[in-house]
Design a protein around this motif. Sequence first.
Motif: not given
Lengths: 419, 970, 88
Positions: A255-258, A347, A403, B870, B873, C24, C37-38, C40-44
């Motif tokens: 999940m894109p969450i912190q 994000p 995302f 990006e 795209w 990352m 790529w996304r 890398y941008l968003y997932l932690r």
Amino acid sequence: MGSSRSRFSAYSLVRQGVSGRPWPRMWRRHELESSYDAVVVGGGLHGLATAYYLAAEQGWSRIAVLERSYLGGGGSGRNTAIIRSNYLTPDGVRFYDHSLRLYADLSAALNFNVMFSQRGHLTLAHTDASLRTMRWRAEVNKIEGVDSEVIGPDRVKELAPSLDTSDRVRYPILGALYHPPGGIVRHDAAVWGYARAADAHGVHLHQETEVVGIETSGGRVTGVRTNRGLISTPVVANCTAGWATTIADMVDLPMPIQTFPLQAAVTEPVRPFLHTVVVSGSLHVYVSQTDRGELVFGASVDPFASYSTRGSLEFVEGLATHVLELMPSLDRLRLLRQWAGLCDMTPDFAPIIGRTPVEGFFVDVGWGTYGFKAGPAAGQALAECIAGRKVPALIEAFALERFETGKLVGEKGAAAVGH
Amino acid sequence: MSEPMPMPMSMRLPAQPGEVIDREERFSFSWNGRSYPAYSGDTIASALAANGVRIFSRSFKYHRPRGLLTASHLDPGCTIQVGEEPNVRGAHRLASPGLDVRSQNTWPSLRYDVKSVNRLAGRFLSAGFYYKTFIKPRRLWPAYEKVLQRFVHGGVIPDRPEEHDAEARFYDKRYAHPDVLVAGGGPAGMAAACAAAEAGARVLLVEEEHRPGGHLRWGDAADLTLLAELRERVSAAGVEVMCDAVVLGRYDDNWVAVVERSPAGPAFERLVKARAETLVVAAGQIERPYVFAGNDLPGVMLSTAVRRLVNLYAVRPGERAVVLTANGSGDAAAADLSRVGVDVAAVVDARHGEDVVRADGRGGVRWVELGDGRRVDCDLLVTATGWTATTALLNMAGNRPVYRPEAARFVPDLDTLPDTVVATGGVVGDGTREALCEHGTAVGEEAARRAAGAAEQSGEVPSRAWPGVKGAEGARAPSAPHPKRPDAEGLTPEPHPELIHGRTHGFVDLCEDVTSKDLLSAVEEGYDSAELAKRYTTATMGPTQGKLEILNVVGILAEATGRTIQEVGTTTWRPPYAPVTLGALAGRRLEPVRHSPMQRWHEEHGAVPLVAGAWIRPDHYGDPGAEAANVRENVGIIDVTPIGKLDLQGPDVAKLLNLLYVNKWSKLEVGRVRYGVMCAEDGVVLDDGVTGRLGEDHYLMSTTSSGAAAVWEWVELWLQTEHPDWRVHVTPVTTAYASINVAGPKSRELMERVTTGVDLSPDAFPYMRVRRGSIAGVDDCVIWRIGFTGELSYEIHVPSAYGLHVWASLLAHGEDLGVAPFGIEAQRILRLEKGHLIVGQDTDGITQGYSADLDWAIKLDKPDFVGRPELAWQRQRGDHPRLVGLLPLDADTVPPEGCQLVEGAEIVGRITSSRRSPTLGRAICLGQVAAHLAEPGTEVTVRLPDGRLTGARVAEQLASVDPEGARLRV
Amino acid sequence: MLLLECPWCGGRNASEFAYAGEPMPRPDPESAGPAEWRGYLYLRANRCGWTRERWYHRAGCRRFFEIERNTQTHELRPVGGGAGGPDE
């Protein structure tokens, strides 16, 4: 809902006072059953609202809400209870406006006074850049039918005389976004109201029940493992805050969450003097005065990711500095308590709600600092999403896929605008 | 409605051995408009009590009269207004001459409060009653809410910011770096402080009361003797003592906050922030009230309150007393009372099962019913039913207390504490004064030893030599576990009967007017966990935050739920330990301001300031339209110092620029400048500016003003983490230079008059070039020929100390050319006419490169640059909004920035910039529009703030004045 | 106030530093597809417990460095036991 015997009213209050009989229980305790049709993880506002609407509006039965601690012990009981719908994006405005309207009717709908005080909401602008963003928000709000307007310093002064609107301060008040329908709710009451109503519709509320794993088979949810035993279920709704990724990890769903702590603080009570909610984005502070006379303060999330709710001294120091910048005569008011809750930051500062690639695993997460405002609408929409085949239009923009497709929500637009 | 005038000092006793009042110094102050005498050293409450005052406040919900209960800072019944200061603790704050003291929230007067009718309605106002009523009709709730607000239980804050005199309300801060910080100056804390200091540690001792000593102060002769010895030792050992100061919290890594409530010097309060190597918690114990009917009546007091009043302030707490005692403190209070001639009508010994059932009386205790049915007339009921260990600071350090039923209190589980936190004294256990001192000494020595160990580990030089510390010479192996906690032995909690409530219901939380019955009904209603019941009833939510009443709350909840007290658990203590003023937390109001070296000139010449982040800069000098026109016609100068500037040197700078900017940089020749745009990895426009190549390996980069700090960090991030092998040295020079833009058709002529060493002719110094030279006699100036305003212009960066000189020289030399300063507003008009975008205004947090009309700049044929995937795209999709020039069809209507473009009910774009163009005499705009509306010539609908719709046409390009750039290139 | 150990400057108050999050690895921009790529941008990882993260000593040496921090207790330790500092 419920039997007439348990309805709350002024009459019932007097009758109970005269008779001295105990009130009926708000909600019951149940044995944990070995299977449910749906299991909601998280007994906070979102989880309880989801369970309530799933039972009350979608007609589901055999629903369990699992709460690791006590009802409303997470973000629901730690937020500053501000309600507003003056967001920046049309998607955001529509969603939060629906939520605000649900709040306005909630006391009657749940027969429990959630004390929604629609006292108006002021977002102060200290720079011409923020004034420009206020105008942007006001225009979007108006198009979406939300009462919202940019006002000048004189009108600000009328609404909140304790604000220093002079130009001798470091960050003079140039104007504000005024949002009359905004206000505050008694946050615990919203939790308890939903819990009581859900219980009346047969939802099982299990406190002190921690989810330790989620069983899947062939890409679909089959059950939930808890500290009290295994539950088989085809539907799991992740309605947690702070722990959204911990639960999602159980089905290997990134999940894109912190997780960031959001701190808040409250002062000792003083006689009522502040009759609107005051927010300053530039000074990172929001203030309201409760019906008990306390000032409740909040700010932005902590500067680094953490699961700690211990709180910091820097937070209250910064808070006090900024509050006194706005209202210098509060210097001898005493801070009584500080605390922290956990926020799941995405994000794009917008939530993630709806279906996931794991069938039967639904999410209602990533609310950041906006979770409390969203509770009723999120619960209602998620219930509809769980019960139906279609994702409700209200939450289409907030899907997890964005995302991957790069179609982020623009709520961050306002936040990222420079000075 | 006159109140009976008490006899002056009628309750004052003859001199007591430990009294803290100075009878030589007598003065008067005002209480509810009437003058009362006091002695120096009196608290407001002790002075009033000495004058026979018994009622100090009205309670929150039922407006019951309240008197002294603890006679300390925690006293829930003695919160008062002092002048403009609300919620003052009257039993702690010292009286002083002329104070204006008032009771809070009483009407018309403290004695005859009309809201006390709530007492009759009390049975209907059970805890949480408001949740159950006022539900319908919805429109009446605001009226109900106003009624609820009438009951707010607090003082008044002055609501006149205009009259607020910041100077008069001065608050300060201080950093402290003690080796050992001792929280609590009772016997154990004092002994610990002495031992640590004698071992060579720097020690800070913090005591909440006005003098250190703890319970020794109201003790017997031997206690007073020991107290005098300890005070002498503390002073001889060089311990820094802060009295009337309290530790607010222990935060991460022993960051300890202390507030001094009466610091020396002009500050009203001072916040001390200490990084303590070792924190010694010696916070003692708090005496608990007992729950029974009438337990809140004036005249019901804790044993420690009685002992304080008699021994510290020489005040007779009553005439005829009943004492309920379960411990030595109660016995001592009974003895104190007898000694000073109070008639002790009955001593009720709870250790033998004796009990008090109720107290009753109007306006105060008149009689007490005992467990055996006896009814005793009295005006004072003393209770001594147990203690609460003050574990808050230990909890903040991670400790979870455990309940010891035999001692009837929670005690800290010391093993769960970090090595940097130790405890001593009453918070750990009970003991004689000697045992307390012995324990304190051992803990203090160990605290010093640990502090020394920590200092050695971190390589710090200890503050002093450590001669006295045994074992300190052998440095401890890093992170070796400490073998044993020094605080775990020597003090154990004494057995004590578990006394929480009697046979009748009474108040559990006196601040919040919560009764034991309220707690029971909350549990019956389903609020059956401690947290839910507390939240529902608001027990422990008031000003004492549970410090007095927590065990009573937990005990009653345990009984109601059939759990043990340990299972119910105590509260999570959160900072601050004691309420602290916002003023103290804020400290001095220091908001930094940045301004250029020319700011004084601007102010002297009528500049209207603009707040732009930390910068204050001229918005305009009176007439921005005229300033802009002067730039188009003659020449203007603008102070652009806040523009971010980075000096980049090294052989790999071109690689860096190629990576961070979307456009190409490898072929930039020496002497040339280029405009560049940076995007983030998500393709969103981050910043823009021009960068010039000053030498083979030397570049000067400029950034937006607001982005200066972020871009510097951005550059460092990429250099340090992705390309540590690249040789680039980055130096921020934003404020090393004062920057002035000289713009207008006559700018070359003006520049020629002040510049030496640079050929300014169009051929020698064309558009988009950089030169270095001397301006007005100042060497090492950088001159860029660029044109944000759309005019021939030179941006000059001069060493900042000469900024004002160069500014003044330009004005002096250009008088005949019509030179005039212009501000930000004129610059915005000019750049909008020219169609130059502003990052953060014409772009927002999700605007990717191709949405900002940057197609010409983005070079996807570069192998790599930040954000490239990006952007590629984005271009592929092609469905993105676009930044366009917009010309309102009604040339006289300027739609405000932020106005939305609509198609029916749908939003299809917005105005990002708009002004009336003085050059064209019409409204001009930039805006982001949906892809299908971006074609030049398309008509769009703009919704004005008042709801009217107006049309605008998409222009050929962003620029509406001189799109070909002829004026720039002259 | 967290006391952060800067490999170059030693222990300093956290207020001197900027948090730069979990580092990352940057995918190859030539070959990375949108999903990678996304990510890398968003997932932690967003772990509750020990996590490796990057800090910037903004008010000090202006160096980025990595450190391990327990996101629940705020204990700190060097990455992989090494200092990651000037000696490396």
